[in-house]
Design a protein around this motif. Structure first.
Motif, mmCIF file in Angstrom:
data_model
loop_
_atom_site.group_PDB
_atom_site.id
_atom_site.type_symbol
_atom_site.label_atom_id
_atom_site.label_comp_id
_atom_site.label_asym_id
_atom_site.label_seq_id
_atom_site.Cartn_x
_atom_site.Cartn_y
_atom_site.Cartn_z
ATOM 1 N N VAL A 1 0.859 -1.186 0.000
ATOM 2 C CA VAL A 1 0.000 0.000 0.000
ATOM 3 C C VAL A 1 0.893 1.233 0.000
ATOM 4 C CG1 VAL A 1 -1.754 1.305 1.264
ATOM 5 C CG2 VAL A 1 -1.834 -1.203 1.237
ATOM 6 N N VAL B 1 -7.315 0.506 5.784
ATOM 7 C CA VAL B 1 -7.119 0.596 4.332
ATOM 8 C C VAL B 1 -8.414 0.145 3.677
ATOM 9 C CG1 VAL B 1 -5.779 -0.174 2.344
ATOM 10 C CG2 VAL B 1 -4.658 0.129 4.566
ATOM 11 N N THR C 1 -6.546 5.429 2.625
ATOM 12 C CA THR C 1 -5.888 5.220 3.909
ATOM 13 C C THR C 1 -6.332 6.330 4.861
ATOM 14 O OG1 THR C 1 -3.915 6.457 3.227
ATOM 15 C CG2 THR C 1 -3.924 4.084 2.813
ATOM 16 N N LYS D 1 0.774 5.044 0.436
ATOM 17 C CA LYS D 1 -0.104 6.111 0.916
ATOM 18 C C LYS D 1 0.038 7.385 0.087
ATOM 19 C CE LYS D 1 1.133 6.097 5.312
ATOM 20 N NZ LYS D 1 1.003 6.459 6.749
#
Length: 209
Positions: free
Chosen positions: A27, A112, A50, A29
């Motif tokens: 992930v 998330v 997020t 951000k």
């Protein structure tokens, strides 16, 4: 200095975990995107949300600790968190969300978020491969995208306000700007028709923005 050393250790651990992970969920951000790979081969690339300001999603390398297909948040008014994959002891999870219009921008309380169907797909994949064979690596910085998202949030708020007041925005013919034959972007009588250079007639219901 101590924080920099800790981040370096975290990245080293993340690199080691990636090397042995069957399923790797990354992930970013900064871009608000998730990539899912299996044995180094990319399977999915999805937009996520997020943590928003004050609720930053933690960075680092994690192993999923539990999975719940039908979960409701005890902390946030029983908000639905379908197909939740928990990766921290504080309750952070990857899960589905009905707020799909905000995907691609920081909007969560630290989790998330994914579109519901994509969360179900990821849940099934991790369940098949096993939590012990899955790693979650989170990096980047939400503030990098938060500034870019501000104009979009303001435009959405204006649209919502016009809807509440009983107005609809003037029909747009392109994504860049509305066709405004009067040239002043002002209010027009409801139902006022005007010709379009694209071969159709459009009607004014409110201000263009």
């Amino acid at each position: 200095m101590r924080a920099a050393a800790l981040l370096l250790v975290t990245l080293c651990v993340a690199g080691a975990n990636e090397a042995r992970a069957g399923i790797l969920i990354r992930v970013d951000k900064s871009t608000q995107r998730m990539t899912v790979t299996r044995d180094g081969q990319t399977l999915y690339d999805w937009p996520v949300s997020t943590g928003m300001a004050g609720y930053s999603t933690p960075r680092g390398a994690f192993s999923p600790s539990r999975m719940v297909a039908d979960y409701y948040s005890r902390e946030w008014d029983d908000a639905p968190m379908p197909h939740a994959i928990f990766f921290t002891g504080r309750g952070h999870a990857i899960h589905g969300s009905s707020h799909t219009g905000r995907l691609g921008t920081p909007a969560s309380h630290g989790c998330v978020r994914l579109a519901p169907a994509k969360a179900a797909t990821l849940f099934a994949l991790v369940k098949q491969e096993g939590m012990g064979n899955t790693r979650v690596v989170i990096g980047g910085d939400e503030t990098a995208v938060a500034g870019r998202a501000a104009p979009r949030r303001e435009a959405r708020m204006r649209r919502e306000q016009f809807d509440q007041d009983g107005f609809a925005p003037t029909v747009r013919v392109t994504r860049r700007r509305a066709y405004d034959p009067w040239g002043d972007d002002a209010w027009r009588p409801v139902g006022a028709a005007y010709p379009s250079p694209y071969g159709a007639t459009y009607y004014s219901y409110g201000p263009s923005y």
